[in-house]
Design a protein around this motif. Structure first.
Motif, PDB file in Angstrom:
ATOM      1  N   ARG A 176     -47.097 -29.323  30.043  1.00 24.22           N
ATOM      2  CA  ARG A 176     -47.212 -27.923  29.371  1.00 24.22           C
ATOM      3  C   ARG A 176     -45.401 -28.244  28.556  1.00 24.22           C
ATOM      4  N   LEU A 177     -45.947 -28.845  27.247  1.00 22.08           N
ATOM      5  CA  LEU A 177     -44.822 -28.278  26.356  1.00 22.08           C
ATOM      6  C   LEU A 177     -44.823 -27.448  25.926  1.00 22.08           C
ATOM      7  N   GLN A 178     -43.142 -26.656  26.038  1.00 23.28           N
ATOM      8  CA  GLN A 178     -42.762 -25.193  25.622  1.00 23.28           C
ATOM      9  C   GLN A 178     -41.749 -25.296  24.560  1.00 23.28           C
ATOM     10  N   GLY A 179     -40.999 -24.842  23.948  1.00 22.03           N
ATOM     11  CA  GLY A 179     -39.667 -24.854  23.741  1.00 22.03           C
ATOM     12  C   GLY A 179     -39.375 -23.644  23.154  1.00 22.03           C
ATOM     13  N   THR A 180     -38.034 -23.522  22.229  1.00 20.83           N
ATOM     14  CA  THR A 180     -36.884 -22.252  22.671  1.00 20.83           C
ATOM     15  C   THR A 180     -35.823 -22.893  21.210  1.00 20.83           C
ATOM     16  N   ILE A 181     -35.997 -21.548  20.231  1.00 18.23           N
ATOM     17  CA  ILE A 181     -35.046 -21.994  18.818  1.00 18.23           C
ATOM     18  C   ILE A 181     -33.219 -21.994  19.171  1.00 18.23           C
ATOM     19  N   ASP A 182     -32.393 -22.892  19.441  1.00 17.40           N
ATOM     20  CA  ASP A 182     -31.771 -21.887  19.830  1.00 17.40           C
ATOM     21  C   ASP A 182     -30.497 -22.181  19.145  1.00 17.40           C
ATOM     22  N   GLU A 183     -30.749 -22.698  17.946  1.00 16.26           N
ATOM     23  CA  GLU A 183     -30.067 -22.716  16.747  1.00 16.26           C
ATOM     24  C   GLU A 183     -30.470 -23.221  15.318  1.00 16.26           C
ATOM     25  N   LEU A 184     -29.548 -22.308  14.641  1.00 16.55           N
ATOM     26  CA  LEU A 184     -30.417 -22.263  13.068  1.00 16.55           C
ATOM     27  C   LEU A 184     -29.217 -22.553  11.954  1.00 16.55           C
ATOM     28  N   GLN A 185     -29.163 -23.089  10.920  1.00 18.91           N
ATOM     29  CA  GLN A 185     -27.688 -23.677  10.472  1.00 18.91           C
ATOM     30  C   GLN A 185     -28.210 -23.977   8.704  1.00 18.91           C
ATOM     31  N   ARG A 186     -27.968 -23.454   7.943  1.00 18.41           N
ATOM     32  CA  ARG A 186     -28.483 -24.003   6.564  1.00 18.41           C
ATOM     33  C   ARG A 186     -27.882 -25.031   6.325  1.00 18.41           C
ATOM     34  N   ASN A 187     -27.678 -25.878   5.344  1.00 16.88           N
ATOM     35  CA  ASN A 187     -26.961 -26.830   5.083  1.00 16.88           C
ATOM     36  C   ASN A 187     -28.031 -27.131   3.563  1.00 16.88           C
ATOM     37  N   GLY A 188     -27.258 -26.644   2.358  1.00 13.98           N
ATOM     38  CA  GLY A 188     -27.499 -26.803   1.480  1.00 13.98           C
ATOM     39  C   GLY A 188     -29.262 -26.146   0.820  1.00 13.98           C
ATOM     40  N   ARG A 189     -29.596 -27.612   0.621  1.00 14.54           N
ATOM     41  CA  ARG A 189     -31.253 -27.317   0.121  1.00 14.54           C
ATOM     42  C   ARG A 189     -31.880 -26.812   2.293  1.00 14.54           C
ATOM     43  N   HIS A 190     -31.793 -27.396   2.377  1.00  9.39           N
ATOM     44  CA  HIS A 190     -32.513 -27.636   3.640  1.00  9.39           C
ATOM     45  C   HIS A 190     -32.068 -26.739   5.235  1.00  9.39           C
ATOM     46  N   VAL A 191     -32.704 -26.271   5.982  1.00  7.10           N
ATOM     47  CA  VAL A 191     -32.134 -25.429   7.983  1.00  7.10           C
ATOM     48  C   VAL A 191     -32.184 -26.238   8.623  1.00  7.10           C
ATOM     49  N   GLN A 192     -30.985 -26.431   8.931  1.00  7.61           N
ATOM     50  CA  GLN A 192     -31.352 -27.449  10.513  1.00  7.61           C
ATOM     51  C   GLN A 192     -31.664 -27.022  11.530  1.00  7.61           C
ATOM     52  N   VAL A 193     -33.072 -26.727  12.034  1.00  7.51           N
ATOM     53  CA  VAL A 193     -33.310 -25.212  13.466  1.00  7.51           C
ATOM     54  C   VAL A 193     -33.380 -26.629  14.896  1.00  7.51           C
ATOM     55  N   SER A 194     -32.520 -26.759  15.477  1.00 11.01           N
ATOM     56  CA  SER A 194     -32.069 -26.887  17.485  1.00 11.01           C
ATOM     57  C   SER A 194     -33.158 -26.540  17.900  1.00 11.01           C
ATOM     58  N   VAL A 195     -33.797 -27.322  18.309  1.00 11.96           N
ATOM     59  CA  VAL A 195     -34.854 -27.037  19.595  1.00 11.96           C
ATOM     60  C   VAL A 195     -34.286 -26.931  20.898  1.00 11.96           C
ATOM     61  N   ALA A 196     -34.841 -26.378  22.076  1.00  6.45           N
ATOM     62  CA  ALA A 196     -34.784 -27.019  23.194  1.00  6.45           C
ATOM     63  C   ALA A 196     -35.961 -26.975  23.740  1.00  6.45           C
ATOM     64  N   PHE A 197     -36.858 -27.808  24.614  1.00  4.35           N
ATOM     65  CA  PHE A 197     -37.615 -28.322  24.677  1.00  4.35           C
ATOM     66  C   PHE A 197     -38.482 -28.677  26.116  1.00  4.35           C
ATOM     67  N   GLU A 198     -39.560 -28.658  26.458  1.00  4.96           N
ATOM     68  CA  GLU A 198     -39.102 -28.941  27.958  1.00  4.96           C
ATOM     69  C   GLU A 198     -40.848 -29.433  28.128  1.00  4.96           C
ATOM     70  N   GLY A 199     -40.812 -30.233  29.145  1.00  6.18           N
ATOM     71  CA  GLY A 199     -42.444 -30.376  29.358  1.00  6.18           C
ATOM     72  C   GLY A 199     -42.523 -29.926  31.032  1.00  6.18           C
ATOM     73  N   ARG A 200     -43.433 -30.158  31.520  1.00  2.50           N
ATOM     74  CA  ARG A 200     -44.380 -29.431  33.341  1.00  2.50           C
ATOM     75  C   ARG A 200     -45.201 -30.022  33.127  1.00  2.50           C
ATOM     76  N   ASN A 201     -45.229 -30.474  34.760  1.00  5.83           N
ATOM     77  CA  ASN A 201     -46.790 -31.076  35.268  1.00  5.83           C
ATOM     78  C   ASN A 201     -46.333 -30.331  36.855  1.00  5.83           C
ATOM     79  N   ARG A 202     -47.552 -30.207  37.391  1.00  3.75           N
ATOM     80  CA  ARG A 202     -47.308 -30.130  38.798  1.00  3.75           C
ATOM     81  C   ARG A 202     -46.620 -30.094  39.949  1.00  3.75           C
ATOM     82  N   LEU A 203     -45.742 -31.532  39.454  1.00  2.00           N
ATOM     83  CA  LEU A 203     -44.641 -32.160  40.578  1.00  2.00           C
ATOM     84  C   LEU A 203     -42.866 -30.884  40.090  1.00  2.00           C
TER      85      LEU A 203
END
Length: 225
Positions: A176-203
């Protein structure tokens, strides 16, 4: 496109529940025909001699580990570019459920030219103190990249990803993959998005890390219907 691998470091001998061994770090550089490097990957893995007790316990028939069946739930990619103006720090990405099958593990290993037997031969995996074949690093890398880029849309660019692997992905489980946005930064014509993500199984946690995606600003983005 071609690549070459360099051994960066080898640790002192370590003792773990799996056995005694060494942590090896390798740097893989991917280049085009002109020699220009367009991507790098630093991979650290544990090369070990299986502990006798662990190997004996791992000989338990696979049937003793009941399979968990699941189908993909929740978010499905619409192949449309996400609007970065609507994103805020703390936003959660939709969950993606990926069934772990023998076919996925073996085909992922073959596609990434990883012919180490533990990824396609159950006897070899059990000799390495594992209950069954298990997913290789590059397949996990590809699944995480797919999750992030499908969420962000076709105009996005995944510029950086770093993660750690823990509990193995074995057949009959789900990730099960999940993620959360932890940073946003505009850089000229672009937006940098930082995502912390995690994938979990039964273990527990299979993969956990952070990634940076480059999104076009709202006036630069295009939806693909």
């Amino acid at each position: 496109v071609h690549h070459h691998t360099t051994v960066v470091s080898i640790s002192d001998e370590k003792t773990t529940a799996l056995g005694k061994g060494f942590f090896v770090s390798e740097k893989v550089e991917y280049q085009v025909g002109s020699g220009e490097c367009f991507a790098e990957a630093v991979i650290t893995y544990f090369q070990y001699r299986p502990a006798a007790a662990s190997a004996q316990a791992a000989n338990t028939p696979a049937a003793s580990h009941p399979a968990t069946s699941a189908t993909a739930q929740g978010w499905q990619p619409d192949f449309a570019d996400i609007d970065p103006s609507r994103l805020t720090v703390g936003d959660a990405l939709p969950e993606l459920v990926i069934p772990i099958t023998h076919k996925l593990i073996v085909s992922g290993a073959i596609a990434t030219q990883d012919f180490i037997p533990v990824h396609h031969n159950a006897e070899a995996a059990r000799a390495a103190a594992m209950p069954d074949i298990f997913m290789n690093i590059l397949t996990t890398n590809g699944l995480c990249a797919r999750y992030l880029s499908d969420w962000a849309g076709p105009a996005s660019r995944l510029t950086h990803m770093q993660f750690r692997l823990m509990a193995p992905n074995t057949p009959g489980d789900v990730m099960r993959l999940q993620g959360t946005i932890d940073e946003l930064q505009r850089n000229g014509r672009h937006v940098q998005v930082s995502v912390a993500f995690e994938g979990r199984n039964r273990l527990g946690t299979h993969v956990a890390g952070k990634a940076t995606l480059q999104l076009p600003a709202q006036d630069e983005s295009h939806n693909h219907e």
